[in-house]
Design an enzyme around this catalytic site. Sequence first.
Site, PDB file in Angstrom:
ATOM      1  N   LYS A 280      41.398   6.475 -32.127  1.00  0.00           N
ATOM      2  CA  LYS A 280      40.588   7.523 -31.510  1.00  0.00           C
ATOM      3  C   LYS A 280      41.155   8.895 -31.865  1.00  0.00           C
ATOM      4  CE  LYS A 280      39.083   5.062 -27.337  1.00  0.00           C
ATOM      5  NZ  LYS A 280      37.642   5.159 -27.571  1.00  0.00           N
ATOM      6  N   ARG A 354      34.650  -5.515 -25.238  1.00  0.00           N
ATOM      7  CA  ARG A 354      33.790  -6.708 -25.334  1.00  0.00           C
ATOM      8  C   ARG A 354      34.575  -7.913 -25.855  1.00  0.00           C
ATOM      9  NH1 ARG A 354      29.907  -3.307 -29.259  1.00  0.00           N
ATOM     10  NH2 ARG A 354      30.895  -1.647 -28.077  1.00  0.00           N
TER      11      ARG A 354
HETATM   12  N1  BES Z   1      36.911   2.481 -23.620  1.00  0.00           N
HETATM   13  C1  BES Z   1      35.994   2.875 -24.623  1.00  0.00           C
HETATM   14  C2  BES Z   1      34.715   3.440 -24.029  1.00  0.00           C
HETATM   15  C3  BES Z   1      34.804   4.827 -23.481  1.00  0.00           C
HETATM   16  C4  BES Z   1      34.989   5.917 -24.300  1.00  0.00           C
HETATM   17  C5  BES Z   1      34.616   5.034 -22.141  1.00  0.00           C
HETATM   18  C6  BES Z   1      35.020   7.189 -23.780  1.00  0.00           C
HETATM   19  C7  BES Z   1      34.627   6.303 -21.609  1.00  0.00           C
HETATM   20  C8  BES Z   1      34.839   7.378 -22.423  1.00  0.00           C
HETATM   21  C9  BES Z   1      35.619   1.682 -25.488  1.00  0.00           C
HETATM   22  O1  BES Z   1      36.615   0.743 -25.689  1.00  0.00           O
HETATM   23  C10 BES Z   1      35.247   2.231 -26.819  1.00  0.00           C
HETATM   24  O2  BES Z   1      36.099   2.757 -27.465  1.00  0.00           O
HETATM   25  N2  BES Z   1      33.985   2.097 -27.184  1.00  0.00           N
HETATM   26  C11 BES Z   1      33.497   2.600 -28.419  1.00  0.00           C
HETATM   27  C12 BES Z   1      32.612   1.554 -29.028  1.00  0.00           C
HETATM   28  C13 BES Z   1      32.211   1.840 -30.447  1.00  0.00           C
HETATM   29  C14 BES Z   1      33.412   1.722 -31.366  1.00  0.00           C
HETATM   30  C15 BES Z   1      31.146   0.854 -30.864  1.00  0.00           C
HETATM   31  C16 BES Z   1      32.709   3.868 -28.122  1.00  0.00           C
HETATM   32  O3  BES Z   1      32.026   3.933 -27.099  1.00  0.00           O
HETATM   33  O4  BES Z   1      32.820   4.798 -28.918  1.00  0.00           O
HETATM   34 MN    MN Z   2      37.850   1.273 -27.349  1.00  0.00          MN
END
Ligand code: BES
Ligand code: MN
Length: 496
Positions: A280, A354
């Site tokens: 990230k 997931r």
């Molecule tokens: N924990 C995150 C989701 C998230 C991000 C919640 C920011 C709240 C604020 C999750 O594990 C994630 O990183 N999801 C990705 C999925 C994508 C790679 C398909 C997302 O939402 O960007």
């Molecule tokens: Mn994630």
Amino acid sequence: MEFSIKSGSPEKQRTGCVVVGVFEGRKLTAPAQDIDRAARGFLTEVLRRGDLEGKAGTTLLLQSVAGVPSDRVLLVGLGKEREQGESAYRKSIDTAVKALRATGTTEATFYLTGQALRKRDTAFKVEQAVLGIMEGMYRFDRMKSKPPETKRALKKVVLHVARRSDIATGEAAAARASAIAEGVTLARDLGNLPANICTPAHLASEAIELAKAFGLVCDILEEKELAKLGMGAFLAVARGSRQPPKLIVLEHRGARKKDDPPVVLVGKGVTFDTGGISLKPAPEMDEMKFDMCGAASVLGTMKAVALMKLPLNVVGIVPATENMPDGNAVKPGDVVTTMSGKTVEILNTDAEGRLILCDALTYAERYKPAAVVDIATLTGAMVIALGHVATGLFANSDPLARELLHAGDAAWDRAWHMPLWDDYQEGLKSNFADIPNIGTRAGGSITAACFLDRFAKAYPWAHLDIAGTAWKSGIDKGATGRPVALLANFLARRSA
Ligand code: BES
Ligand code: MN
Ligand code: ZN
């Protein structure tokens, strides 16, 4: 905090502070009028000076009002009388608590709870007052070297009800809401703890403590057992971390019939989500310590359920791990075999929620559950879709969806029903495995739910995406404890 219910008149209360409402346009509510009369028109006089218009979010504190035995009178602006609804009501409670915190009073009597509220009964008003007061008094100072200097805190709260005959209802509602508030507080504490303390092992020890304190049954599955179960997706996420993963199982066996099918709650417990090799960006990455708020809500709900002694079997399952980049970490393109036997191509290691949930959902099958609800900070797209107000609700069963929506409305911890139509499943195609772990970017929350749906075929299932509601950013950054109130309400209704 000690809550009690009374129906006496405000001008006779001998307490630290009486709290009464004023509508916009300086219109006194009935209890404010009673005080005004006892004080020979003093409130009217003060309002005429222009210090309080009655706008929502404003207050005026009066000390030692002549003719009134209480030390203080807190006037709370309620906004327009015609616009009084649930949100205005909650706001008036929250505003009052904020003002009370700034005083030295240890006791208060709220008259806001006695006021009429469209379509809502005494139980709702009392519950929301208890939850609002507990929420407003909450502080997380555990990580400060010295406790911040604070005023004496509120200890005793009396909530006023309109009629004597409402007292019993009010008392039951206050007891229920206190139990739920304890669950909310636990969820907030766990969420707010930094990830160097709140590790998978820490979550496991919290579950063990809960079990000891409340007679729950707790089982912690270690990496070896997870491997034996074939949880290849869960273990793939954990590979990059020095912290060993844990599968936490907590059971409340409350049903009159011992082997009643339980409701299973599954909570995403990623104690820190760096994204893994699909790293990230730096800004706000600290907030990924909140990526275990689903897990925290499960532990909080289990505590509330135990305190309420619900006659229902409830199982909480928490897959807990970090998601880290490392020489040993799972890589984009890697294919893993899930506990269900299905293979998954991990195209993005940041879609890890997931991956841990799918194995937990398969594990849940052994309980032959009446229903399974998973709770997860699953997708950033959820924040785009619903903002920070509603939790996203997905389900393979319309009756279960309706129950949860209803519980959310009753607890004022609202969810919104999102589609899970077959049309959205088309995005989940892999050239190399049975399914990829990411779908189309468009409708990202829905394609994530579609992925989980593939693993939830054995029971009625719902998924709550709490990415927008589990915590707040900005100056009041912190965990909200949502959706403990929704879940506790849902389970209480199921057991009734
Ligand atoms: N924990 C995150 C989701 C998230 C991000 C919640 C920011 C709240 C604020 C999750 O594990 C994630 O990183 N999801 C990705 C999925 C994508 C790679 C398909 C997302 O939402 O960007
Ligand atoms: Mn994630
Ligand atoms: Zn995550």
